[in-house]
Design a protein around this motif. Structure first.
Motif, PDB file in Angstrom:
ATOM      1  N   MET A   1     -14.480 -31.454 -31.420  1.00 54.71           N
ATOM      2  CA  MET A   1     -15.108 -30.123 -31.426  1.00 54.71           C
ATOM      3  C   MET A   1     -15.898 -30.051 -32.730  1.00 54.71           C
ATOM      4  O   MET A   1     -15.368 -29.661 -33.772  1.00 54.71           O
ATOM      5  CB  MET A   1     -14.047 -29.019 -31.400  1.00 54.71           C
ATOM      6  CG  MET A   1     -13.327 -28.929 -30.076  1.00 54.71           C
ATOM      7  SD  MET A   1     -12.574 -27.318 -29.799  1.00 54.71           S
ATOM      8  CE  MET A   1     -11.630 -27.087 -31.242  1.00 54.71           C
TER       9      MET A   1
ATOM     10  N   TYR B   1      -6.147 -22.066 -30.579  1.00 51.27           N
ATOM     11  CA  TYR B   1      -6.747 -23.122 -29.771  1.00 51.27           C
ATOM     12  C   TYR B   1      -5.670 -23.839 -28.963  1.00 51.27           C
ATOM     13  O   TYR B   1      -4.486 -23.828 -29.313  1.00 51.27           O
ATOM     14  CB  TYR B   1      -7.559 -24.113 -30.631  1.00 51.27           C
ATOM     15  CG  TYR B   1      -6.780 -24.854 -31.694  1.00 51.27           C
ATOM     16  CD1 TYR B   1      -6.085 -26.024 -31.405  1.00 51.27           C
ATOM     17  CD2 TYR B   1      -6.737 -24.384 -33.000  1.00 51.27           C
ATOM     18  CE1 TYR B   1      -5.376 -26.699 -32.384  1.00 51.27           C
ATOM     19  CE2 TYR B   1      -6.022 -25.049 -33.992  1.00 51.27           C
ATOM     20  CZ  TYR B   1      -5.352 -26.209 -33.667  1.00 51.27           C
ATOM     21  OH  TYR B   1      -4.637 -26.883 -34.642  1.00 51.27           O
TER      22      TYR B   1
ATOM     23  N   SER C   1     -12.867 -17.758 -31.783  1.00 49.00           N
ATOM     24  CA  SER C   1     -13.396 -17.666 -33.154  1.00 49.00           C
ATOM     25  C   SER C   1     -12.432 -17.076 -34.171  1.00 49.00           C
ATOM     26  O   SER C   1     -12.638 -17.236 -35.373  1.00 49.00           O
ATOM     27  CB  SER C   1     -14.681 -16.830 -33.140  1.00 49.00           C
ATOM     28  OG  SER C   1     -14.425 -15.569 -32.533  1.00 49.00           O
TER      29      SER C   1
ATOM     30  N   ASP D   1     -10.748 -22.579 -27.285  1.00 46.89           N
ATOM     31  CA  ASP D   1     -10.785 -22.248 -28.703  1.00 46.89           C
ATOM     32  C   ASP D   1     -11.445 -20.890 -28.863  1.00 46.89           C
ATOM     33  O   ASP D   1     -12.406 -20.604 -28.154  1.00 46.89           O
ATOM     34  CB  ASP D   1     -11.653 -23.300 -29.413  1.00 46.89           C
ATOM     35  CG  ASP D   1     -11.276 -23.436 -30.841  1.00 46.89           C
ATOM     36  OD1 ASP D   1     -10.838 -22.440 -31.412  1.00 46.89           O
ATOM     37  OD2 ASP D   1     -11.417 -24.539 -31.378  1.00 46.89           O
TER      38      ASP D   1
ATOM     39  N   ILE E   1     -15.396 -22.695 -25.719  1.00 56.32           N
ATOM     40  CA  ILE E   1     -15.381 -22.091 -27.055  1.00 56.32           C
ATOM     41  C   ILE E   1     -15.735 -20.612 -26.913  1.00 56.32           C
ATOM     42  O   ILE E   1     -16.835 -20.283 -26.457  1.00 56.32           O
ATOM     43  CB  ILE E   1     -16.423 -22.781 -27.978  1.00 56.32           C
ATOM     44  CG1 ILE E   1     -16.269 -24.312 -27.937  1.00 56.32           C
ATOM     45  CG2 ILE E   1     -16.332 -22.238 -29.393  1.00 56.32           C
ATOM     46  CD1 ILE E   1     -14.975 -24.828 -28.478  1.00 56.32           C
TER      47      ILE E   1
END
Ligand code: FAD
Length: 370
Positions: free
Chosen positions: A55, A252, A241, A239, A98
């Motif tokens: 990532m 995550y 932020s 995942d 994400i």
């Protein structure tokens, strides 16, 4: 051609990848000497604790991004063609989603992930581009302001690190347990079987801050706590932020190949060296993971639905100013450094090792002209 005698200090992913790639070239006799080896679990040894997936976090235009770019190809190749090394046995790669929340802007986790969270990151042209996509707003999970999805890989470190050792052994690399107080202790006659060390490669991770002759005070830990569970996500990695619990906590999920379990993370606690897991943080990690991915517990509520393999803590070896891949002359010996990879040691491993090897080859060219 005269044999070049190399000592690599460190048997984490940095030392092993560098030794493996160098051992494919002719003319080198390599010793990997380290305090910790694959199979060990220790707070001074980061590599076994990593997820470890791809990532990218290197910011566009930086050397860090270049190293990550150079690492995608080898990792994808391993995942597809070497099921004995990396994910997964069926030859497929994993989808990685994400998620971004506007309210996390400026938090430690969102800063760390700034490139990863971008709707237009540099790596969209590196990972298979048919797969990179911005998720339409009507498909976003509750509380999420934007999201992307792309194809990635996840390495099972318990398989991958010994695999790197085995590849090195096939190529004639020698492994030794050693603890060095000073980097030039590697030149003592009992380290290399030839009795002479021509060049040292320093892959000591966090301990580069303490190793005599290096003592790099810009290296510090970013503590990562994880929970490994038997529950599965259906191969999806996720995942987000940030979290509502703390600025330096993260959320995550990744599934390790070949029965390696599912990793629930995590934290990014700068300067914190505590090796024991914090049970309150562990509860928060598990609760957040279930909220983000109800598939983990098949929609059932409560962290008791998670089947825990173990709790774990590792220290990411972060370096102010970024990873150090540099050559230096110490007394009358060349040293090539490759340390300080932070949370990106796997996803930048091939790029960093190739740069380190270029520096090794240049050093011998310089010596030839003396
Ligand atoms: P280490 O693995 O720490 O190895 C250092 C080696 O040097 C050891 O063998 C040690 O014994 C040896 N050594 C040190 N000092 C001496 C000495 N004086 N004498 C002899 N030997 C010495 N990265 C990713 O790319 N993807 C991820 O998903 C990811 N997830 C992570 C999750 C967590 C929770 C953590 C903690 C890290 C994660 N990372 C991830 C980061 C990754 O684990 C590190 O960047 C990487 O392992 C660093 O490897 P290294 O070889 O530099 O250091």
């Amino acid at each position: 051609m005269k044999q070049k005698n190399i000592v690599v200090i460190g048997a984490g992913v940095a030392g092993l990848t560098t030794a493996f790639l160098l051992s494919k070239r002719s003319g080198y006799k390599i010793v990997v000497a380290a305090k910790h080896m694959p199979g060990d679990y220790d707070i001074e040894y980061a590599s076994p604790w990593a997820g470890a997936n791809y990532m990218p976090v290197g910011v566009r235009g930086t050397q860090a991004a270049e190293w990550e770019k150079a690492t995608w190809g080898p990792l994808e190749n391993l995942a597809k063609n070497n099921p004995d090394a990396a994910r997964p046995a069926d030859g497929e790669t994993e989808d990685c989603e994400i998620r971004s929340r506007s309210k996390d802007l400026g938090s430690a986790t969102a800063d760390w992930f700034s490139e990863l969270l971008s709707p237009n990151p540099w790596f969209k042209d590196v990972v298979p581009n048919v797969k990179f996509r911005v998720i339409p707003s009507d498909q976003l999970a509750p509380g999420i302001d934007s999201a992307t999805s792309f194809t990635s890989v996840c390495i099972n470190t318990a398989i991958y690190l010994p695999w790197l050792v085995s590849q090195c052994l096939k190529n004639g690399v020698i492994f030794k347990r050693k603890v060095f107080k000073h980097i030039l202790d590697t030149t003592k006659p009992d380290v290399h079987p030839s009795g002479q060390t021509d060049l040292v490669i320093n892959c000591t991770g966090l301990m580069a801050s303490q190793l005599g002759g290096v003592e790099d005070k810009s290296v510090f830990p970013a503590r990562g706590q994880i929970v490994i569970v038997r529950n599965e996500t259906g191969g999806k990695m996720l995942d987000v932020s940030g979290t509502d619990d703390a600025d330096d906590e993260a959320c995550y999920i990744m599934t390790r190949a070949a029965g390696g379990g599912t990793i629930l993370g995590g934290s990014y606690q700068k300067g914190n060296c505590e090796s024991q897991f914090d049970p309150n943080l562990a509860n928060r990690i598990m609760r957040r993971a279930i909220d983000m991915c109800p598939e983990l517990t098949r929609g059932r509520k409560g962290i008791e639905q998670l089947d825990i393999v173990r709790h774990a803590v590792g220290l990411r070896p972060v370096r102010e100013g970024g990873t150090r891949v540099e050559r230096e002359r110490l007394e009358n010996i060349w040293v090539v450094h490759n340390y300080g990879h932070g949370g990106a040691g796997y996803q930048s491993s091939y790029g960093c090792a190739e740069t380190a090897i270029d520096l090794v080859e240049e050093a011998f060219q310089k010596l030839a002209h003396l």
